[in-house]
Design a protein around this motif. Sequence first.
Motif: not given
Length: 477
Positions: A161, A231, A238, A284, A286, A288, A339, A345-346, A377
């Motif tokens: 992202e 996103e 993303e 934030s 991420g 992954h 984050r 979701m983090a 993640r």
Amino acid sequence: MSFVEEHGGWDDGQREAARQLRERVDVEGIEAVRVGVVDLHGLVRGKTVMADQLPGILAGGLPIVSTLLSKDTSGRTVYGAFAPDGGVGVAGMGGAGDVVMVPDPTTFRVLPWAPGTGWLLSDLRLTDGAPVPFDPRGTLRAALARAAERDLELVTGLELEFHLLHVEDGPLDPAEINRPGAPGRARAVSPVDRGYQLLSEDRADALEPFLAELARTLRALGIPLRTVEVEFGPGQVEVTTAPLRGLAGADAVVLLRSAVRSVARRAGLLATFMCRPQLPEACSSGWHLHQSLEHPDGGNAFVGDDGLSEVGRGYLAGLLRHARAGCVFAVPTVNGYKRFQPFSMAPDRVLWAHDNRAAMLRVVGSAERGDLHVENRAGEPAANPYLAMAAQLVAGLDGVDRGLDPGPSADQPYATEAPRLPTSLTEAVRALDGDTELRALLGPALVDHYAGVKRAEVARFEAAVTDWEQREYLHLF
Ligand code: GLU
Ligand code: MG
């Protein structure tokens, strides 16, 4: 014998790629080639070589200053570079002298955004031909060799992202000029859209000129692009790729990040992989990292008779065992630790779960289809992909070697009792100091060197008075 023949360690594939490269440069009218090396922070640095000089460099390598591997994110050299051992205990890096870039011809690309310009990544050697112990690409090569000894190959899928921002135009103010150890004031920025309309087609359409150009560029670079999407957060985008093998996964991250920033720049925008920019209502970003191990015959080693194989379960357990220490590599910035918040979701703690986006390790895919894998993640998109992947690979393999069990899947990842992820880079560096196993697995020289650079960054951060403190205390007390 040339330096590269003697010390480059090229295999037949690389020799053949070098032969084709010399031809391509003539046939395709390439004027210059950016010969780069990946520094500790996952950034490409190097020199632009005129095309007629390239054959000489493919044979003799290209000297570059050894301090490039001793700098923090502000460009400050944190070790005593002028000492006979460069302050890093390596005689070949003394006196801020040269090390040698050995181009890897298999990485050659023509940059779609820079006419007539080629691009090559290098490995680093000391002038006596020995590998530079702090070369991130070399660190991942060593970790991959460890997997190969076990008849296993790392396969990664990328999901990164980033934020796309308008940035104020105009000449630099003196306060914006960088000094090593003290970067200048950042430009005023604003996100390209208002955000929080997840995966909205309308938002994607508004960004179409940039997103379509980005997709064309990534494909032209040979990156196996899967999807591009808007996103959640304001200005957040993303990209995801199909699976990549071994070193190619990390090479694709640096190339992808360069491409995103270059295409954005040419569209008058700033793309940033900083995890959590200071923006109103920011979300934030991420990184992954989807990963599995394959056997040489192509079979997914994570697939067992009944879901995850023993290798898969061991790998998962190894990732858990070294997760807190490994954060220094997956989340190498002060900013990235902001984050790790619940219900975001983090992840915020060290656990795994079947298909649950709150878990640090999310097991996804299907055993029947053969694409069962682990999505870690924890990472931030600013991580050095070579070090992040190497740390995860050796940690996972450690779990396999020890025959560890990851325990049950966590049904409520934000409520289950489990060790917390570090809440600061300081805490992560301390966790790394405490994990002597990971240090041995990754190479003590690299770990100590990297931790020293991170300690220097933390010390500068802790000495700085932030605008938070000013707002909180100045008028109150
Ligand atoms: N932005 C979220 C993160 O920080 C991830 C959102 C998602 O793709 O699930 O990791
Ligand atoms: Mg996402």
